[in-house]
Design an enzyme around this catalytic site. Structure first.
Site, PDB file in Angstrom:
ATOM      1  N   GLU A 231       0.845  -1.193   0.000  1.00 48.23           N
ATOM      2  CA  GLU A 231       0.000   0.000   0.000  1.00 48.23           C
ATOM      3  C   GLU A 231       0.880   1.244   0.000  1.00 48.23           C
ATOM      4  O   GLU A 231       2.064   1.176   0.368  1.00 48.23           O
ATOM      5  CB  GLU A 231      -0.951  -0.008   1.194  1.00 48.23           C
ATOM      6  CG  GLU A 231      -0.276   0.041   2.544  1.00 48.23           C
ATOM      7  CD  GLU A 231      -1.266  -0.102   3.697  1.00 48.23           C
ATOM      8  OE1 GLU A 231      -2.357  -0.653   3.484  1.00 48.23           O
ATOM      9  OE2 GLU A 231      -0.944   0.341   4.796  1.00 48.23           O
ATOM     10  N   HIS A 273      -4.814   2.624   7.478  1.00 53.56           N
ATOM     11  CA  HIS A 273      -3.692   2.293   8.351  1.00 53.56           C
ATOM     12  C   HIS A 273      -2.865   3.521   8.703  1.00 53.56           C
ATOM     13  O   HIS A 273      -2.834   4.500   7.952  1.00 53.56           O
ATOM     14  CB  HIS A 273      -2.780   1.259   7.684  1.00 53.56           C
ATOM     15  CG  HIS A 273      -3.439  -0.072   7.494  1.00 53.56           C
ATOM     16  ND1 HIS A 273      -3.132  -0.911   6.455  1.00 53.56           N
ATOM     17  CD2 HIS A 273      -4.394  -0.700   8.213  1.00 53.56           C
ATOM     18  CE1 HIS A 273      -3.867  -2.004   6.549  1.00 53.56           C
ATOM     19  NE2 HIS A 273      -4.637  -1.895   7.600  1.00 53.56           N
ATOM     20  N   ALA A 295      11.940  -4.347 -11.264  1.00 54.37           N
ATOM     21  CA  ALA A 295      12.824  -5.288 -10.563  1.00 54.37           C
ATOM     22  C   ALA A 295      12.516  -6.733 -10.934  1.00 54.37           C
ATOM     23  O   ALA A 295      13.267  -7.644 -10.539  1.00 54.37           O
ATOM     24  CB  ALA A 295      12.684  -5.100  -9.056  1.00 54.37           C
ATOM     25  N   VAL A 299       3.502  -7.248 -12.214  1.00 53.15           N
ATOM     26  CA  VAL A 299       2.658  -6.183 -11.670  1.00 53.15           C
ATOM     27  C   VAL A 299       1.556  -5.883 -12.688  1.00 53.15           C
ATOM     28  O   VAL A 299       1.852  -5.492 -13.821  1.00 53.15           O
ATOM     29  CB  VAL A 299       3.478  -4.913 -11.379  1.00 53.15           C
ATOM     30  CG1 VAL A 299       2.565  -3.813 -10.823  1.00 53.15           C
ATOM     31  CG2 VAL A 299       4.618  -5.206 -10.407  1.00 53.15           C
ATOM     32  N   PRO A 300       0.301  -6.064 -12.315  1.00 54.72           N
ATOM     33  CA  PRO A 300      -0.795  -5.795 -13.252  1.00 54.72           C
ATOM     34  C   PRO A 300      -0.981  -4.293 -13.448  1.00 54.72           C
ATOM     35  O   PRO A 300      -0.363  -3.472 -12.773  1.00 54.72           O
ATOM     36  CB  PRO A 300      -2.005  -6.426 -12.565  1.00 54.72           C
ATOM     37  CG  PRO A 300      -1.687  -6.347 -11.107  1.00 54.72           C
ATOM     38  CD  PRO A 300      -0.208  -6.534 -10.997  1.00 54.72           C
TER      39      PRO A 300
END
Length: 608
Positions: A231, A273, A295, A299-300
Site C-alpha cells: 500500500e 492504516h 525489478a 505487476v498488473p
C-alpha cells in the site's frame, strides 16, 4: 529474522489476554485441518489461574490458564508462538517479556496504536535474537492445513471457501488483515490455494517486513510462487525491490501496491492504516508498482487485473511442471455451537430452569412483571415485594402491611432462644456472617419458629370440617400431636403475648374476615381450661391470620390456598424475619469482640 517456515501442524501457541472467540476459531481450524493436538497450549490472564473450557471438534477440553508469561512458558516449553491480544497500552511490555523467554520464537501483536518507540525496541530485540514479530496492528497469519493466529481468515465458512484447510502452493504477504481475507479467496479461485499467508500490520513500523516474509517463502520448497499486496506510504516495498534486483528471490512474485487513487486528491490523504499515507513521490503507489515491475515482479495494470495476473503466473508454473495440481479433500464438518444453532432455528433444546417470578433480561429487572422503576416510583415496601415474588401478584395494601408487621414482630426474640443462641456461639467462634446466620436458621423447625405452616394447616382443616374446638383438640390428643400454634414457655392466660394482641387488633381493624383467627381464639379458650400456658402463640396467630388474608382478599382460589400452606410459604415469613435478628446478633458479638463461648460446668448435669 527466521529464514524458513514459521509454523507446522505441531506448532502450539500461548494466548495472552483471554478472548473466547479467537481461541475457539483457532481450535476449530485445528479440527478442520485434522490436527491431533490443539494449537493453543495455554492462556495467560494476568492475575488469574485455572482452566478455560473450549471445544476441540465435538470434544470439550480444558486449557490451562496462567497468571504470568514466565509460568506459562515454563509449563509449556514446546509452545513457541506468543499471540498477544493485550491493549495498545500494555502490548509492548508483554511482548518484550515474551521475546525474552527462550522458548518463544514468534510474537504476534494484534493491538493497533502501540507507540512507535516501543515498536522499534521490540524490532531491535527480535532481530538481534533471531526472533520474529508479526504486527502490531495485525490480524496475524496462517499456514494452510497447519496453524493460524487468532481471527486470521475470519469465519470457518470463509476458511473452507478459501481452501485453507489444506496447503496450497502460494505464499502471500500483505499489510492489511482485511484485504488478506479477500486475497485468500481470490488466490483460491485461480490457484491451488495458500501455503502460508501473513499480514504484517498497518503501522508505520511493522515488526517484520514484506521482504522478510518473501525471502522466507523463497526458502520454503512447498511455496512455488509469491503474491504481495502493498500500500502507499512508507518504503517497505523498496526492500523487496532490492531483494529482487539482487537475485535473492528466484520464484515468481506477483505484486500490487494499492492506493493509486491518492493522486486524485489535491491534499495528502490518510487511508485506514497509520502507515497508509503518501509522504512523497517515492511513497506513492504508482512509484512502488513501477519499481517492483522494473525489478522483475509481475505487476498488473490495476487491482482489477491482479487476479488474472496471479492466475496466469500459476497456470504457467503448472504447464512447466513446477506445480502438481493438489487432489481435493473434503474437510470435516465443524460442530455448530448450541447457541448459534438455536438462534438460527436449526435445533431446539430444553431449558434447565423455569422461573415465573422475575426476569432480568430487559432494560431493568421485573418482579412478577412489574419493572423495578415502577416498584420504586410507586413507593412499594418490603411487603409489596414479597407479594410479587412469593405470590406473583400485587396484594392489597392491608395485606402487604400485615406481612411487614409479621416481619417486624418476628425479627428477634432475645438472645436466649435456640436460633439466636446458636448464632451467638458460632459468631464467637470467629465464623463469618453467613455461617453464623445459617447455624441459627438450622434450628428453625417444629419446636422453634417453624410451626406457622402446621398451625395454619391444622386450624384450616378443623374449621373447614366444622369441628368444634373440643373435637379438634381431643382428636389431636388421641393422635399424640400437640396443637401447633398453642402453648408458650413464658406467656400465660393472664400474661398474653403482646405480639399476638397487636396482630389480632390489626386484623380485626383491616381484614374483611377473621373467621380462622376467631376459630383459633375459641381453641385457645378451650386449651386454657386445661393449662394456663396453653395460649395462642405468635405462630398460631400468624398461621390463622394468614389463612384469613388469603381467603378474605378474594385473590386466591381454594386450591392455591392449600398449595401455599403445603409448600411452606408461612414458615418463610418467620425465616425471613428471624434472619434480621440473627444477623444483628452476629454483628453484636463481633462488635463486642466476644471470645469463644464455652458452656459452664455448673449448668450441666453429669450423670451415668
Amino acid at each position: 529474522m527466521a529464514t524458513g517456515q514459521l509454523f507446522s501442524r505441531t506448532t502450539q501457541a500461548l494466548f495472552y489476554n483471554y478472548k473466547q472467540l479467537p481461541i475457539q476459531r483457532m481450535l476449530d481450524f485445528d479440527f478442520l485441518c485434522g490436527r491431533e493436538t490443539p494449537s493453543v497450549a495455554g492462556i495467560i490472564n494476568p492475575g488469574a489461574e485455572g482452566f478455560q473450557k473450549l471445544f476441540f471438534g465435538q470434544e470439550e477440553i480444558a486449557i490451562p490458564v496462567h497468571s504470568t508469561i514466565e509460568a506459562a512458558c515454563a509449563a509449556h516449553p514446546t509452545a513457541d508462538v506468543f499471540i498477544n491480544f493485550a491493549s495498545f497500552r500494555s502490548a509492548a511490555a508483554s511482548s518484550m517479556s515474551a521475546l525474552k523467554q527462550p522458548t518463544i520464537r514468534v510474537v504476534a501483536i494484534i493491538a493497533e496504536g502501540v507507540p512507535e518507540s516501543d515498536t522499534k525496541q521490540l524490532i531491535a530485540y527480535a532481530r538481534s535474537n533471531n526472533k520474529v514479530v508479526i504486527g502490531p496492528a495485525t490480524v496475524g497469519g496462517i499456514q494452510a492445513g497447519a496453524f493460524k493466529i487468532g481471527d486470521t481468515a475470519g469465519t470457518i465458512d470463509n476458511i473452507v471457501q478459501c481452501k485453507l484447510y489444506r496447503p496450497g502452493s502460494v505464499g502471500f504477504v500483505s499489510k492489511s488483515g482485511g484485504m488478506s481475507n479477500e486475497m485468500y479467496n481470490t488466490i483460491a479461485r485461480v490457484t491451488d490455494g495458500i501455503y502460508e499467508g501473513i499480514a504484517i500490520g498497518g503501522d508505520v513500523f511493522p515488526g517484520s517486513t514484506l521482504s522478510d516474509h518473501i525471502l522466507r517463502f523463497n526458502n520454503i520448497p512447498q511455496v512455488k510462487m509469491m503474491v504481495v499486496l502493498g500500500e502507499l506510504g512508507g518504503r517497505d516495498e523498496y526492500s523487496l525491490v532490492e531483494a529482487l534486483k539482487q537475485g535473492k528471490v528466484n520464484k515468481p512474485v506477483v505484486a500490487w501496491v494499492s492506493g493509486t487513487c491518492a493522486r486524485l486528491f489535491k491534499s495528502e490523504v490518510q487511508f485506514g492504516h497509520a502507515g497508509a499515507k503518501s509522504g512523497g513521490e517515492m511513497e506513492s503507489a504508482q512509484a512502488k508498482n513501477q519499481a517492483l515491475k522494473e525489478a522483475g515482479a509481475v505487476v498488473p495494470t490495476s487491482f482489477e487485473a491482479f487476479e488474472a495476473a496471479i492466475k496466469e503466473t500459476f497456470d504457467k508454473l503448472v504447464e512447466e511442471g513446477k506445480i502438481t495440481p493438489i487432489k481435493e479433500v473434503k474437510p470435516p464438518q465443524i460442530p455448530e455451537d448450541l447457541n448459534s444453532a438455536i438462534k438460527s432455528g436449526k435445533v431446539r433444546a430444553p431449558t434447565h430452569i423455569i422461573s415465573t417470578i422475575s426476569d432480568d433480561r430487559g432494560e431493568e429487572p421485573c418482579y412478577a412483571g412489574v419493572p423495578m422503576s415502577s416498584i420504586v416510583e410507586q413507593g412499594f415496601g418490603v411487603g409489596d415485594v414479597i407479594s410479587l415474588l412469593w405470590f406473583k401478584r400485587s396484594l392489597p395494601r392491608y395485606c402487604t402491611k400485615f406481612i411487614e408487621i409479621c416481619i417486624m414482630l418476628c425479627a428477634d426474640h432475645g438472645p436466649c432462644v435456640s436460633g439466636a443462641h446458636n448464632t451467638i456461639v458460632t459468631a464467637r467462634a470467629g465464623k463469618d456472617l453467613v455461617s453464623s446466620l445459617v447455624s441459627g436458621l438450622l434450628t428453625i423447625g417444629p419446636r422453634f419458629g417453624g410451626a406457622i405452616d402446621d398451625a395454619a394447616r391444622y386450624f384450616k382443616d378443623a374449621y373447614d370440617r366444622g369441628l368444634t374446638p373440643y373435637e379438634f383438640v381431643e382428636s389431636m390428643k388421641k393422635k399424640g400431636i400437640r396443637v401447633p400454634g398453642i402453648g408458650h414457655r413464658i406467656k400465660r392466660g393472664d400474661n398474653r403475648d403482646k405480639r399476638v394482641e397487636l396482630l389480632q387488633l390489626f386484623a380485626r381493624t383491616n381484614f374483611p374476615s377473621v373467621k380462622y383467627m376467631e376459630y383459633a381464639v375459641q381453641v385457645e379458650t378451650y386449651t386454657l381450661s386445661k393449662a394456663n400456658n396453653l395460649v395462642l402463640n405468635v405462630d398460631g396467630a400468624i398461621g390463622s391470620l394468614f389463612l384469613d388474608l388469603l381467603a378474605g382478599s378474594g385473590m386466591f382460589t381454594k386450591q392455591e390456598i392449600d398449595e401455599i400452606v403445603e409448600i411452606g410459604y408461612l414458615n418463610g415469613l418467620f425465616v425471613l424475619a428471624r434472619s434480621i435478628g440473627l444477623i444483628g446478633h452476629t454483628f453484636d458479638q463481633k462488635r463486642l469482640k466476644q471470645p469463644l463461648y464455652r458452656h459452664p460446668w455448673e449448668d450441666v448435669l453429669y450423670t451415668k
